[in-house]
Design a protein around this motif. Structure first.
Motif, PDB file in Angstrom:
ATOM      1  N   ARG A 123       1.539  65.657 100.130  1.00 11.26           N
ATOM      2  CA  ARG A 123       2.455  65.288 101.204  1.00 11.26           C
ATOM      3  C   ARG A 123       3.838  65.134 100.596  1.00 11.26           C
ATOM      4  NH1 ARG A 123       0.639  60.315 104.900  1.00 11.26           N
ATOM      5  NH2 ARG A 123       0.119  59.561 102.817  1.00 11.26           N
ATOM      6  N   ASP A 146       6.842  65.363 102.090  1.00  9.21           N
ATOM      7  CA  ASP A 146       7.776  64.619 102.939  1.00  9.21           C
ATOM      8  C   ASP A 146       6.940  63.907 103.991  1.00  9.21           C
ATOM      9  OD1 ASP A 146       9.546  63.720 104.849  1.00  9.21           O
ATOM     10  OD2 ASP A 146      10.614  65.606 105.081  1.00  9.21           O
ATOM     11  N   GLU A 180       7.542  61.932 106.535  1.00 11.62           N
ATOM     12  CA  GLU A 180       7.964  62.048 107.930  1.00 11.62           C
ATOM     13  C   GLU A 180       7.725  63.463 108.452  1.00 11.62           C
ATOM     14  OE1 GLU A 180      11.923  61.307 110.743  1.00 11.62           O
ATOM     15  OE2 GLU A 180      11.926  60.714 108.627  1.00 11.62           O
ATOM     16  N   GLY A 181       8.088  64.458 107.647  1.00  5.74           N
ATOM     17  CA  GLY A 181       7.865  65.843 108.051  1.00  5.74           C
ATOM     18  C   GLY A 181       6.384  66.154 108.193  1.00  5.74           C
ATOM     19  N   PHE A 182       5.577  65.596 107.318  1.00  6.22           N
ATOM     20  CA  PHE A 182       4.127  65.802 107.355  1.00  6.22           C
ATOM     21  C   PHE A 182       3.563  65.313 108.688  1.00  6.22           C
ATOM     22  CE2 PHE A 182      -0.271  64.605 106.495  1.00  6.22           C
ATOM     23  CZ  PHE A 182      -0.738  65.660 105.719  1.00  6.22           C
ATOM     24  N   GLN A 183       3.962  64.110 109.091  1.00  5.72           N
ATOM     25  CA  GLN A 183       3.470  63.558 110.358  1.00  5.72           C
ATOM     26  C   GLN A 183       4.005  64.361 111.547  1.00  5.72           C
ATOM     27  OE1 GLN A 183       1.065  61.201 110.765  1.00  5.72           O
ATOM     28  NE2 GLN A 183       1.185  61.948 112.862  1.00  5.72           N
ATOM     29  N   ASP A 184       5.261  64.796 111.463  1.00  3.59           N
ATOM     30  CA  ASP A 184       5.828  65.618 112.536  1.00  3.59           C
ATOM     31  C   ASP A 184       5.018  66.897 112.715  1.00  3.59           C
ATOM     32  OD1 ASP A 184       7.813  63.800 113.041  1.00  3.59           O
ATOM     33  OD2 ASP A 184       9.367  64.869 111.915  1.00  3.59           O
ATOM     34  N   PHE A 185       4.627  67.510 111.592  1.00  4.97           N
ATOM     35  CA  PHE A 185       3.871  68.749 111.692  1.00  4.97           C
ATOM     36  C   PHE A 185       2.483  68.492 112.259  1.00  4.97           C
ATOM     37  CE2 PHE A 185       1.078  72.089 110.007  1.00  4.97           C
ATOM     38  CZ  PHE A 185       1.704  73.196 110.580  1.00  4.97           C
ATOM     39  N   ASP A 242       7.314  76.111 111.293  1.00  3.05           N
ATOM     40  CA  ASP A 242       7.350  74.642 111.317  1.00  3.05           C
ATOM     41  C   ASP A 242       6.747  74.053 110.044  1.00  3.05           C
ATOM     42  OD1 ASP A 242       8.514  74.754 113.782  1.00  3.05           O
ATOM     43  OD2 ASP A 242       6.743  74.186 114.911  1.00  3.05           O
ATOM     44  N   LEU A 293       9.390  74.237 107.396  1.00  7.93           N
ATOM     45  CA  LEU A 293      10.464  73.272 107.618  1.00  7.93           C
ATOM     46  C   LEU A 293      10.023  71.852 107.298  1.00  7.93           C
ATOM     47  CD1 LEU A 293      11.979  74.609 110.969  1.00  7.93           C
ATOM     48  CD2 LEU A 293      13.085  74.603 108.731  1.00  7.93           C
ATOM     49  N   CYS A 294       8.753  71.551 107.597  1.00 11.86           N
ATOM     50  CA  CYS A 294       8.226  70.195 107.370  1.00 11.86           C
ATOM     51  C   CYS A 294       7.664  70.013 105.964  1.00 11.86           C
ATOM     52  CB  CYS A 294       7.151  69.870 108.408  1.00 11.86           C
ATOM     53  SG  CYS A 294       7.774  69.761 110.109  1.00 11.86           S
ATOM     54  N   ARG A 295       7.760  71.041 105.143  1.00  9.68           N
ATOM     55  CA  ARG A 295       7.294  71.013 103.760  1.00  9.68           C
ATOM     56  C   ARG A 295       5.782  70.809 103.646  1.00  9.68           C
ATOM     57  NH1 ARG A 295      10.139  73.682 100.824  1.00  9.68           N
ATOM     58  NH2 ARG A 295       9.334  72.576  98.970  1.00  9.68           N
TER      59      ARG A 295
END
Length: 366
Positions: free
Chosen positions: A11, A13, A15-20, A61, A64-66
């Motif tokens: 993981r 990022d 925040e990005g992980f949860q967004d994805f 996506d 972008l969310c890594r």
């Protein structure tokens, strides 16, 4: 194993992980709907195009969310869809099965990463290599590979030796029909609390007894039946705001939830002749990796009946999840999810479970 990509199940990022995770959950019903429509109209370029664009969006996506491990899987699925879009291949339902099962597997791996649980990296690399082969194989080989992928993810292949079970004393030779009637009545009362629960008692009982028979009848069937009826009755002692909650529960609610097996196990344990059922109920949320509750037991400490009950309970929960999202082939996908979570269930019990599910799939209407 492919040497082109080293998958990193991390993981990067938070925040990005949860967004994805959130957007993937949103995309899944759209993809499911398109796959279903393609089953009715397999030559539709519009539907194939829409499906391709959704997978392409997921890939973008993820980047972008890594969440980089998703990118090569989405790219491989794009390759298959590109062949459909060009007319080189004609859509078959087994392709839709692969598409949805792969997305389910990605969701599961993300849950494992979020929970700091181990990911079977070899399995994921093998899956990726098989998906990549779909970009170039001729149609008959594509269909055969898709079928093998579905079988592998659902777990209907292979057998392992069943665990040895010590034979215990036979149930007392007295009629306990009134007890069993009480247990069943309580289970049916639980069903009434949610529309989605209707029919779960019969589903769970059928699967548990079939699994036990498939495994050689190692668990006393009467005790197992009682445990199926009673294993979740303790939930009714909790505030409905907790156990009927659709979203995620907080830490305090989780602590309350962890109490429900012990409440009913205590009741059963005080009723003569139901000691085995009480143990199954008490331990059905324990897992072989020691991460379960209420006691964090390890593999060898969990009763065999509790292991059956754990599989049945998890299967019903995943079926309910997929039904709530309106997804087809929920049985197929629930079986795949349980087989992927092999840190929660032992292979020796998954194999007879898989045989039962395969029969159920073969007997169900197309």
């Amino acid at each position: 194993m492919s040497d082109e990509v080293q998958l990193q199940f991390v993981r990067e990022d938070a925040e990005g992980f949860q967004d994805f995770r959130d957007v993937l959950s949103d995309y899944a019903p759209q993809i499911e709907k398109l796959a279903s429509q393609l089953g009715q109209n397999p030559s539709s370029p519009e539907l194939v195009g829409d499906l391709f664009r959704l997978i392409h969006t997921i890939k973008g996506d993820a980047g972008l969310c890594r969440v980089m491990f998703v990118v090569p899987f989405a790219h491989a699925l794009e390759g298959l869809l590109a062949r459909l879009r060009s007319g080189e291949l004609l859509y078959q339902e087994v392709m839709g099965d692969v598409l949805m099962l792969v997305l389910d597997r990605i969701e599961l791996v993300m849950a494992q990463i979020a929970g700091a649980r181990p990911v079977d990296e070899v399995q994921m690399h093998t899956l990726l290599d098989a998906l990549r082969s779909l970009e170039s194989l001729p149609l008959p080989s594509v269909l055969a590979t898709c079928s093998r992928l579905v079988a592998a993810m659902v777990g209907v292949q292979g057998k392992s030796e069943a665990p040895a079970v010590a034979t215990g004393a036979k149930s007392v030779v007295q009629s306990r029909q009134q007890d069993m009637l009480l247990f069943r009545t309580l289970a049916l009362q639980l069903e009434q609390r949610m529309p989605e629960f209707l029919g779960r008692t019969e589903r769970n009982l059928k699967l548990a007894l079939e699994l036990n028979r498939q495994a050689g009848g190692w668990v006393d069937a009467e005790q197992l039946e009682a445990a199926v009826y009673m294993h979740d009755v303790g939930m009714m002692f909790l505030p409905e705001s907790v156990w009927l909650k659709l979203g995620q529960i907080n830490d305090n609610e989780r602590r309350l939830m962890a109490l429900h097996p012990a409440w009913v196990a205590g009741l059963l344990g005080r009723m003569p002749g139901w000691e085995e059922a009480a143990l199954m109920v008490l331990q059905h949320h324990e897992t072989p990796d020691g991460e379960g509750y209420p006691y964090g037991l390890a593999s060898g400490e969990i009763s065999q009946g509790a292991r059956i009950l754990a599989l049945v309970d998890a299967f019903e929960a995943v079926m309910l999840k997929h039904a709530h999202r309106g997804q087809r082939r929920s049985m197929l996908r629930a079986a795949a999810e349980l087989n992927a979570a092999d840190d929660q269930f032992e292979r020796a019990w998954l194999d007879p479970f898989n045989q039962v599910i395969r029969r159920m799939l073969e007997q169900s209407p197309a």
